[in-house]
Motif scaffolding. Structure first.
Motif, mmCIF file in Angstrom:
data_model
loop_
_atom_site.group_PDB
_atom_site.id
_atom_site.type_symbol
_atom_site.label_atom_id
_atom_site.label_comp_id
_atom_site.label_asym_id
_atom_site.label_seq_id
_atom_site.Cartn_x
_atom_site.Cartn_y
_atom_site.Cartn_z
ATOM 1 N N LEU A 49 -3.925 -32.809 -0.447
ATOM 2 C CA LEU A 49 -3.512 -31.414 -0.616
ATOM 3 C C LEU A 49 -2.604 -30.978 0.516
ATOM 4 O O LEU A 49 -2.942 -31.125 1.694
ATOM 5 C CB LEU A 49 -4.745 -30.499 -0.655
ATOM 6 C CG LEU A 49 -4.476 -28.985 -0.610
ATOM 7 C CD1 LEU A 49 -3.728 -28.519 -1.858
ATOM 8 C CD2 LEU A 49 -5.782 -28.211 -0.452
ATOM 9 N N CYS A 50 -1.449 -30.423 0.141
ATOM 10 C CA CYS A 50 -0.583 -29.726 1.089
ATOM 11 C C CYS A 50 -0.605 -28.255 0.701
ATOM 12 O O CYS A 50 -0.085 -27.875 -0.354
ATOM 13 C CB CYS A 50 0.840 -30.271 1.048
ATOM 14 S SG CYS A 50 1.946 -29.475 2.253
ATOM 15 N N LEU A 51 -1.239 -27.435 1.523
ATOM 16 C CA LEU A 51 -1.405 -26.008 1.250
ATOM 17 C C LEU A 51 -0.585 -25.233 2.264
ATOM 18 O O LEU A 51 -0.847 -25.300 3.471
ATOM 19 C CB LEU A 51 -2.889 -25.634 1.333
ATOM 20 C CG LEU A 51 -3.263 -24.181 1.053
ATOM 21 C CD1 LEU A 51 -2.838 -23.756 -0.350
ATOM 22 C CD2 LEU A 51 -4.769 -23.977 1.238
ATOM 23 N N LEU A 52 0.414 -24.488 1.776
ATOM 24 C CA LEU A 52 1.349 -23.802 2.659
ATOM 25 C C LEU A 52 1.240 -22.286 2.512
ATOM 26 O O LEU A 52 1.233 -21.753 1.401
ATOM 27 C CB LEU A 52 2.784 -24.233 2.351
ATOM 28 C CG LEU A 52 3.112 -25.716 2.563
ATOM 29 C CD1 LEU A 52 4.571 -25.977 2.215
ATOM 30 C CD2 LEU A 52 2.820 -26.130 4.002
ATOM 31 N N ILE A 66 -8.549 -21.797 4.296
ATOM 32 C CA ILE A 66 -8.860 -22.965 5.115
ATOM 33 C C ILE A 66 -7.898 -24.116 4.852
ATOM 34 O O ILE A 66 -7.519 -24.383 3.726
ATOM 35 C CB ILE A 66 -10.308 -23.445 4.884
ATOM 36 C CG1 ILE A 66 -10.555 -23.737 3.407
ATOM 37 C CG2 ILE A 66 -11.318 -22.446 5.414
ATOM 38 C CD1 ILE A 66 -11.859 -24.456 3.154
ATOM 39 N N THR A 67 -7.498 -24.777 5.886
ATOM 40 C CA THR A 67 -6.600 -25.947 5.957
ATOM 41 C C THR A 67 -5.140 -25.610 5.662
ATOM 42 O O THR A 67 -4.292 -26.507 5.665
ATOM 43 C CB THR A 67 -7.042 -27.109 5.039
ATOM 44 O OG1 THR A 67 -6.817 -26.771 3.668
ATOM 45 C CG2 THR A 67 -8.511 -27.465 5.256
ATOM 46 N N ALA A 68 -4.809 -24.327 5.412
ATOM 47 C CA ALA A 68 -3.416 -23.963 5.116
ATOM 48 C C ALA A 68 -2.554 -24.046 6.374
ATOM 49 O O ALA A 68 -2.991 -23.686 7.473
ATOM 50 C CB ALA A 68 -3.351 -22.562 4.528
ATOM 51 N N ARG A 69 -1.327 -24.520 6.189
ATOM 52 C CA ARG A 69 -0.339 -24.533 7.260
ATOM 53 C C ARG A 69 0.681 -23.436 7.010
ATOM 54 O O ARG A 69 1.057 -23.189 5.873
ATOM 55 C CB ARG A 69 0.371 -25.891 7.319
ATOM 56 C CG ARG A 69 -0.517 -27.029 7.773
ATOM 57 C CD ARG A 69 0.250 -28.338 7.802
ATOM 58 N NE ARG A 69 0.407 -28.904 6.473
ATOM 59 C CZ ARG A 69 1.045 -30.042 6.226
ATOM 60 N NH1 ARG A 69 1.637 -30.692 7.206
ATOM 61 N NH2 ARG A 69 1.117 -30.515 5.006
ATOM 62 N N CYS A 90 4.453 -37.215 -1.764
ATOM 63 C CA CYS A 90 3.375 -38.017 -2.349
ATOM 64 C C CYS A 90 2.042 -37.279 -2.446
ATOM 65 O O CYS A 90 1.027 -37.892 -2.775
ATOM 66 C CB CYS A 90 3.176 -39.295 -1.531
ATOM 67 S SG CYS A 90 4.615 -40.392 -1.558
ATOM 68 N N PHE A 91 2.029 -35.985 -2.168
ATOM 69 C CA PHE A 91 0.780 -35.244 -2.257
ATOM 70 C C PHE A 91 0.329 -35.104 -3.707
ATOM 71 O O PHE A 91 1.139 -34.899 -4.607
ATOM 72 C CB PHE A 91 0.935 -33.854 -1.635
ATOM 73 C CG PHE A 91 0.884 -33.855 -0.135
ATOM 74 C CD1 PHE A 91 -0.328 -33.888 0.528
ATOM 75 C CD2 PHE A 91 2.056 -33.833 0.605
ATOM 76 C CE1 PHE A 91 -0.374 -33.898 1.911
ATOM 77 C CE2 PHE A 91 2.020 -33.837 1.991
ATOM 78 C CZ PHE A 91 0.799 -33.869 2.648
ATOM 79 N N THR A 92 -0.977 -35.202 -3.901
ATOM 80 C CA THR A 92 -1.535 -34.965 -5.229
ATOM 81 C C THR A 92 -1.362 -33.504 -5.631
ATOM 82 O O THR A 92 -1.053 -33.200 -6.782
ATOM 83 C CB THR A 92 -3.026 -35.347 -5.258
ATOM 84 O OG1 THR A 92 -3.164 -36.705 -4.845
ATOM 85 C CG2 THR A 92 -3.612 -35.171 -6.647
ATOM 86 N N TYR A 93 -1.569 -32.608 -4.664
ATOM 87 C CA TYR A 93 -1.400 -31.172 -4.916
ATOM 88 C C TYR A 93 -0.539 -30.570 -3.818
ATOM 89 O O TYR A 93 -0.753 -30.810 -2.630
ATOM 90 C CB TYR A 93 -2.755 -30.453 -4.945
ATOM 91 C CG TYR A 93 -3.646 -30.892 -6.079
ATOM 92 C CD1 TYR A 93 -3.434 -30.430 -7.376
ATOM 93 C CD2 TYR A 93 -4.700 -31.779 -5.853
ATOM 94 C CE1 TYR A 93 -4.242 -30.843 -8.418
ATOM 95 C CE2 TYR A 93 -5.513 -32.199 -6.890
ATOM 96 C CZ TYR A 93 -5.282 -31.725 -8.168
ATOM 97 O OH TYR A 93 -6.083 -32.137 -9.210
ATOM 98 N N PHE A 94 0.431 -29.763 -4.239
ATOM 99 C CA PHE A 94 1.317 -29.063 -3.314
ATOM 100 C C PHE A 94 1.278 -27.594 -3.732
ATOM 101 O O PHE A 94 1.785 -27.227 -4.791
ATOM 102 C CB PHE A 94 2.738 -29.621 -3.424
ATOM 103 C CG PHE A 94 3.559 -29.456 -2.182
ATOM 104 C CD1 PHE A 94 3.925 -30.551 -1.420
ATOM 105 C CD2 PHE A 94 3.962 -28.194 -1.758
ATOM 106 C CE1 PHE A 94 4.688 -30.399 -0.266
ATOM 107 C CE2 PHE A 94 4.722 -28.036 -0.614
ATOM 108 C CZ PHE A 94 5.082 -29.146 0.141
ATOM 109 N N ILE A 95 0.652 -26.750 -2.915
ATOM 110 C CA ILE A 95 0.409 -25.360 -3.294
ATOM 111 C C ILE A 95 0.946 -24.420 -2.221
ATOM 112 O O ILE A 95 0.719 -24.634 -1.026
ATOM 113 C CB ILE A 95 -1.096 -25.105 -3.505
ATOM 114 C CG1 ILE A 95 -1.645 -26.064 -4.566
ATOM 115 C CG2 ILE A 95 -1.363 -23.654 -3.923
ATOM 116 C CD1 ILE A 95 -3.142 -25.976 -4.779
ATOM 117 N N VAL A 96 1.647 -23.384 -2.664
ATOM 118 C CA VAL A 96 2.245 -22.386 -1.774
ATOM 119 C C VAL A 96 1.694 -21.015 -2.141
ATOM 120 O O VAL A 96 1.503 -20.712 -3.323
ATOM 121 C CB VAL A 96 3.785 -22.380 -1.906
ATOM 122 C CG1 VAL A 96 4.396 -21.351 -0.977
ATOM 123 C CG2 VAL A 96 4.359 -23.765 -1.618
#
Length: 311
Positions: A49-52, A66-69, A90-96
């Motif tokens: 997960l990439c959480l922005l 939590i874990t958001a950049r 290559c992230f499974t989930y990319f959420i903004v």
């Protein structure tokens, strides 16, 4: 962490065929993504997960998911920049997310940032519907001010039960069923325990249905499906947690059976709904056969082909 500016303006409204598409992510979807686990939380996987967070630095520091950049803009405060990473695509989930974006047709930080990130992502870039405001209103216990997460902290993260029906029906394991903090977070007042282990006597304020059954192909869960449906239907004013020892076979079987009853849908449809919420759910083969018989009871005849390997 260093960042590199992209050269395409965040105001771009048309995309090339190589760009990832944008989709909306409901709050319950992000909640379930955050709570996926095998032995450990899947958040520990580097490319899961990439959480922005596309809000301002002040807003981010006051509280974020939590874990958001936090995403940053270039020196001209015009274009969003993306974090430096050779695995960014290559992230499974990319959420903004931003504060409150509700539609892909809106203009705002989350949409602008998502358009930029779509240039380097292989899979769809998801925009959190309702943003931080809506998510934190539903899941206040997942708000944080922590900026850096050490690997050990991620390894030690304890997921909550996944949410099958928002604010009403949850699927978990034995730990969830005995965790008073989790029960308080989710306002759990009723619980179905599908296990040979005895009920925790300290859960005196929880309305309990205990189904003493082993996770065996020979175990008869079918006989309990009517009672399960009656029990859950009677709890419309309180949240219900369904647990088994691992939260993979017995509890998921019970929930699939309830969804078939509640939505008057096929085994395949209920199966897919639960699988979307808990990616490692897996009723044993005997339970699949029993669910097929339950489908006949609900729909009048067998519809789902349980010889399909995915069952």
């Amino acid at each position: 962490m260093t960042s590199h500016p992209v050269t395409i303006s965040a105001s771009v409204t048309t995309y090339s065929s190589k760009m990832a598409k944008l989709t909306l992510c409901k709050p319950t979807e992000l909640y379930n993504i955050l709570n996926q686990a095998t032995k450990f939380s899947r958040l520990a996987e580097p490319n899961y997960l990439c959480l922005l967070d596309a809000r301002s630095k002040r807003e981010y520091n006051e509280g974020h998911i939590i874990t958001a950049r936090r995403t940053k803009k270039d020196q001209y405060d015009k274009n969003f920049m993306f974090p430096e990473s050779t695995e960014l695509d290559c992230f499974t989930y990319f959420i903004v997310y931003d504060g409150h974006t509700n539609s892909l047709d809106e203009e705002g930080p989350a949409i602008e940032c998502a358009r930029v990130m779509a240039q380097v992502c292989r899979l769809p870039v998801m925009v959190l519907k309702g943003g931080y405001e809506l998510f934190s209103a539903h899941y206040h216990f997942f708000r944080s001010q922590k900026v850096f997460w050490m690997p050990q902290e991620i390894d030690d993260f304890k997921p909550h039960p996944v949410e099958i029906i928002p604010c009403f029906l949850y699927l978990g394991d034995a730990r969830h069923g005995n965790d008073l903090h989790i029960l308080k977070d989710l306002k759990i007042k009723s619980q179905i325990k599908v296990s040979m282990n005895p009920v925790n006597v300290s859960l005196e304020n929880v309305h309990m249905l205990h189904i003493p059954t082993t996770d065996s192909n020979d175990s008869d869960l079918l006989q309990f499906f009517p009672n399960v449906c009656t029990f859950i239907d009677s709890q419309k004013n309180s949240a219900v947690l369904v647990v088994s020892d691992l939260g993979i076979s017995r509890s998921s079987t019970v929930l699939i059976a309830y969804l078939m009853h509640y939505r008057k849908c096929t085994l395949k449809e209920a199966w897919e709904d639960v699988l979307k919420c808990k990616m490692n759910m897996r009723p044993n083969r005997g339970f699949v056969v029993q669910l097929s018989e339950w489908e006949k009871t609900i729909m009048g005849h067998h519809i789902t082909d349980i010889s399909d390997p995915k069952f």
